[in-house]
Scaffold this active site. Structure first.
Site, short mmCIF file in Angstrom:
data_model
loop_
_atom_site.label_atom_id
_atom_site.label_comp_id
_atom_site.label_asym_id
_atom_site.label_seq_id
_atom_site.Cartn_x
_atom_site.Cartn_y
_atom_site.Cartn_z
CB VAL A 84 -0.94 0.22 0.95
CG1 VAL A 84 0.20 -0.21 2.40
CG2 VAL A 84 -1.90 1.00 1.08
CD GLN A 137 3.72 4.18 -10.16
OE1 GLN A 137 4.52 5.09 -10.76
NE2 GLN A 137 3.42 3.56 -10.58
CG ASP A 138 0.99 0.01 -9.34
OD1 ASP A 138 1.60 1.01 -9.48
OD2 ASP A 138 0.55 -0.77 -10.49
CG LEU A 195 3.85 -9.24 0.78
CD1 LEU A 195 4.37 -9.08 -0.73
CD2 LEU A 195 3.05 -10.58 0.52
N GLY A 231 2.51 -6.00 -3.15
CA GLY A 231 3.70 -5.83 -2.71
C GLY A 231 4.84 -6.57 -3.45
CB THR A 257 5.32 -7.38 -14.29
OG1 THR A 257 5.50 -7.16 -15.17
CG2 THR A 257 6.02 -8.96 -13.81
CD GLU A 313 10.87 -6.63 -16.95
OE1 GLU A 313 12.30 -7.03 -17.26
OE2 GLU A 313 10.28 -5.79 -18.20
CE1 TYR A 351 9.12 -7.69 -9.99
CE2 TYR A 351 9.19 -7.49 -11.92
CZ TYR A 351 8.51 -7.22 -11.46
OH TYR A 351 7.40 -5.94 -11.16
CE LYS A 406 5.67 -8.76 -9.78
NZ LYS A 406 4.85 -8.35 -9.06
P1 NDP Z 1 6.31 -0.29 -5.62
O1 NDP Z 1 8.02 -0.46 -5.49
O2 NDP Z 1 6.38 1.09 -6.12
O3 NDP Z 1 5.79 -0.72 -4.46
C1 NDP Z 1 6.40 -1.93 -4.17
C2 NDP Z 1 5.45 -1.85 -2.52
O4 NDP Z 1 5.55 -3.82 -2.01
C3 NDP Z 1 6.11 -1.13 -1.09
O5 NDP Z 1 5.00 -0.94 -0.44
C4 NDP Z 1 7.31 -2.05 -0.64
O6 NDP Z 1 7.33 -1.68 0.31
C5 NDP Z 1 5.99 -3.31 -0.68
N1 NDP Z 1 7.06 -4.78 -0.39
C6 NDP Z 1 8.23 -4.48 -1.13
N2 NDP Z 1 8.84 -5.26 -0.24
C7 NDP Z 1 7.66 -5.92 1.08
C8 NDP Z 1 7.65 -6.90 1.45
N3 NDP Z 1 8.71 -8.57 1.93
N4 NDP Z 1 6.54 -7.63 2.67
C9 NDP Z 1 4.99 -6.70 2.05
N5 NDP Z 1 5.28 -5.30 1.25
C10 NDP Z 1 6.54 -5.12 0.32
O7 NDP Z 1 6.09 -0.60 -7.05
P2 NDP Z 1 4.34 -0.66 -7.82
O8 NDP Z 1 3.15 0.57 -7.04
O9 NDP Z 1 5.29 0.59 -8.90
O10 NDP Z 1 4.02 -1.99 -8.81
C11 NDP Z 1 3.54 -2.37 -7.47
C12 NDP Z 1 3.26 -3.91 -7.95
O11 NDP Z 1 2.82 -4.01 -9.31
C13 NDP Z 1 4.09 -4.85 -7.85
O12 NDP Z 1 4.05 -5.93 -7.01
C14 NDP Z 1 5.10 -4.86 -9.36
O13 NDP Z 1 5.49 -5.76 -9.09
C15 NDP Z 1 3.81 -5.07 -10.24
N6 NDP Z 1 4.22 -4.44 -11.62
C16 NDP Z 1 4.17 -3.00 -11.34
C17 NDP Z 1 4.48 -2.49 -12.60
C18 NDP Z 1 4.84 -0.55 -12.79
O14 NDP Z 1 5.00 -0.36 -14.22
N7 NDP Z 1 5.13 -0.12 -12.32
C19 NDP Z 1 4.12 -2.97 -14.09
C20 NDP Z 1 3.63 -4.87 -13.35
C21 NDP Z 1 3.99 -4.94 -12.52
P3 NDP Z 1 7.91 -0.36 1.09
O15 NDP Z 1 7.09 1.12 0.48
O16 NDP Z 1 8.74 -0.27 2.64
O17 NDP Z 1 9.41 -0.69 0.46
P1 GDR Z 2 11.18 -1.96 -16.31
O1 GDR Z 2 11.31 -0.24 -15.37
O2 GDR Z 2 12.61 -2.87 -15.78
O3 GDR Z 2 11.06 -1.90 -17.38
O4 GDR Z 2 10.37 -2.73 -14.60
P2 GDR Z 2 13.01 0.23 -15.26
O5 GDR Z 2 12.26 1.65 -15.72
O6 GDR Z 2 13.42 0.78 -13.73
O7 GDR Z 2 13.15 -0.11 -16.28
C1 GDR Z 2 13.25 0.56 -17.85
C2 GDR Z 2 13.77 -0.21 -18.94
O8 GDR Z 2 14.89 1.43 -18.88
C3 GDR Z 2 15.87 1.33 -18.89
N1 GDR Z 2 17.20 2.32 -18.46
C4 GDR Z 2 16.79 2.33 -17.21
N2 GDR Z 2 16.46 1.44 -15.72
C5 GDR Z 2 16.34 2.07 -14.93
N3 GDR Z 2 15.74 2.20 -13.57
N4 GDR Z 2 17.91 3.03 -14.24
C6 GDR Z 2 18.31 3.56 -15.73
O9 GDR Z 2 19.27 4.28 -15.74
C7 GDR Z 2 18.70 3.10 -16.64
N5 GDR Z 2 18.66 3.57 -18.51
C8 GDR Z 2 17.39 3.01 -19.40
C9 GDR Z 2 16.20 -0.36 -18.26
O10 GDR Z 2 17.57 -0.93 -18.83
C10 GDR Z 2 14.99 -0.67 -19.01
O11 GDR Z 2 14.73 -1.17 -20.05
C11 GDR Z 2 9.33 -2.02 -14.06
C12 GDR Z 2 9.29 -2.46 -12.64
O12 GDR Z 2 8.17 -1.77 -12.61
C13 GDR Z 2 8.52 -3.47 -12.82
O13 GDR Z 2 8.23 -3.96 -11.41
C14 GDR Z 2 7.42 -4.06 -13.28
O14 GDR Z 2 7.02 -5.95 -13.54
C15 GDR Z 2 7.85 -3.69 -14.89
O15 GDR Z 2 8.01 -2.23 -14.56
C16 GDR Z 2 6.84 -3.53 -16.04
#
Ligand code: NDP
Ligand code: GDR
Length: 381
Positions: A9, A12-13, A64, A86, A132, A134, A156, A160
């Site tokens: 919670v 971001q999401d 978790l 999470g 995802t 990914e 990762y 997933k």
């Molecule tokens: P964030 O990294 O912003 O948030 C992750 C959340 O998980 C945080 O609240 C974090 O807590 C919590 N968390 C991490 N480890 C644990 C643990 N061991 N137990 C309980 N909670 C934990 O992710 P997003 O909001 O971007 O994404 C939400 C979900 O969607 C994730 O599962 C991500 O993998 C998946 N996802 C995201 C995408 C994206 O583009 N954003 C795309 C596809 C899937 P804390 O704040 O304390 O670190």
């Molecule tokens: P991603 O997101 O790996 O797709 O996973 P990220 O924004 O980290 O990378 C996207 C692409 O950008 C390239 N890249 C860099 N990435 C980061 N982080 N930092 C850099 O400096 C950089 N330069 C280039 C990466 O190589 C990659 O190709 C996100 C996460 O939110 C996952 O949890 C989620 O499942 C997927 O999106 C969908």
């Protein structure tokens, strides 16, 4: 009143979803991790004092990786819907912490599904799994649909994959209403600072205000299908409101490179970048700054303090390369559109602009502090 439980919670999401569900009249429970410093910045605006009656936003400490804790919270809340968001969600970090990533991402999902079984909640509790794009990794077909084969390319993504299949297995084996949302990248002003979109908007705004000299990036040729988190959490909820549980791709159907994201964010501030060199030697130098455009964007008295045209501000740093990269992702959200009537509302350009404006405001605060003798703000990733 429906009850929802959100893991992740504070992410971001989680923050967008909690707000969305509260607006729908839900009682929302969230699991937060104990940390040595405050980690609730994204949900502070939703916080409700534990001393007031009729609270609808309630936080529980948990993790978790701790099944007894997960079971106890599930038992206390008896949720109608669980959103499992999470995760250790950073792809690059998962290469450094593969076991922990597998534990939270893979087994974490199993622990919730098992809690549903152990507590006899199979007929009551609906389960959303944050799957995802990914999973597609080394893509087998473009655009990617619900039927495209998976080929995960990081610890990762492999974790997933387990979570994806265990959700389907528990749906088929025990009749649990479990859905996978196969979400493509989605961003927002509260995106984690080390994901590429936010890293770019944060660094460029700080460079424009003279707070940071350079932005170092990895693979700028990587292409992603980027949407807005606000649009995507609505879909997470919609998936749990159907008669039958199904899995859906959520994407925009448009794809851009990391380099294009840099250009879009720069352009929003009146900054144009000229690219020089190739591969690891590629640099982005300041070509021109449109001061009027910058001023119109912020509508504040803050002045741009960027370096002179010709100054290199973007460099490639191979430390950000991944051992195995996902080069290109493009989703086909046709099934979600046809069956659930879902369309993303916020365009890529609008989203990047919103992130730039938000980060500029944060940078401006740091600039004002610095100009008045408070702090040095050297920290940048
Ligand atoms: P964030 O990294 O912003 O948030 C992750 C959340 O998980 C945080 O609240 C974090 O807590 C919590 N968390 C991490 N480890 C644990 C643990 N061991 N137990 C309980 N909670 C934990 O992710 P997003 O909001 O971007 O994404 C939400 C979900 O969607 C994730 O599962 C991500 O993998 C998946 N996802 C995201 C995408 C994206 O583009 N954003 C795309 C596809 C899937 P804390 O704040 O304390 O670190
Ligand atoms: P991603 O997101 O790996 O797709 O996973 P990220 O924004 O980290 O990378 C996207 C692409 O950008 C390239 N890249 C860099 N990435 C980061 N982080 N930092 C850099 O400096 C950089 N330069 C280039 C990466 O190589 C990659 O190709 C996100 C996460 O939110 C996952 O949890 C989620 O499942 C997927 O999106 C969908």
């Amino acid at each position: 009143m429906k009850k929802a439980l959100i893991t992740g919670v504070t992410g971001q999401d989680g923050a967008y979803l909690a707000e969305f569900l509260l607006n729908k009249g839900y009682e929302v429970h969230g699991i937060i991790r104990r940390a040595s410093s405050f980690n609730t910045g994204r949900i502070d605006h939703l916080y409700q004092d534990p001393h007031v009656d009729n609270r609808r936003f309630i936080l529980h400490h948990g993790d978790l990786t701790d099944s007894t804790n997960v079971i106890r919270i599930m038992q206390a809340v008896q949720p109608d819907e669980v959103y499992n968001l999470g995760a250790q969600s950073h792809v690059k970090v998962s290469f450094e912490t593969p076991e922990y990533t597998a534990d939270t991402v893979g087994l974490g999902s199993l622990r919730i599904l098992e809690a549903i079984r152990i507590l006899g909640l199979e007929k009551k509790t609906k389960f959303y799994q944050a799957s995802t794009s990914e999973l597609y990794g080394l893509v087998q077909e473009t655009p990617q649909t619900e039927r495209t084969p998976f080929y995960p390319r990081s610890p990762y993504a492999v974790a997933k994959l387990y979570a994806y299949w265990i959700t389907i297995n528990y749906r088929e084996a025990y009749g649990i209403y479990g859905c996978n949302g196969i979400l493509f990248n989605h961003e927002s002003p509260v995106r984690g600072e080390t994901f590429v979109s936010r890293k770019i908007t944060r660094a460029l705004t700080r460079i424009m205000l003279g707070l940071q000299p350079k932005l170092f990036l990895g693979n700028m040729d990587a292409k992603r299908d980027w949407g807005h988190a606000k649009d995507y959490v609505e879909m997470q909820w919609l998936m749990l409101q159907q008669d039958t549980p199904k899995d859906y791709v959520i994407a925009t159907g448009r794809q851009y490179s990391v380099r294009h994201l840099v250009e879009t964010a720069s352009a929003a501030m009146g900054l144009s970048i000229a690219w020089q060199g190739k591969g690891e030697a590629e640099v982005g130098v300041i070509d021109r700054i449109d001061q009027e455009r910058f001023q119109n964007l912020v509508r504040a008295t803050i002045q741009a303090q960027a370096p002179e045209p010709g100054t290199p501000i973007i460099e490639v740093d191979p430390r950000y390369y991944r051992p195995t990269e996902v080069e290109t992702l493009l989703g086909d959200p046709g099934k979600a559109r046809r069956e659930l009537g879902w369309e993303p509302r916020i365009s890529f350009e609008e989203m990047v602009r919103e992130m730039v404006v938000s980060d500029l405001m944060l940078a401006a605060k740091d600039r004002l502090c610095l100009d008045n003798g408070f702090g040095t703000f050297e920290h940048h990733e």
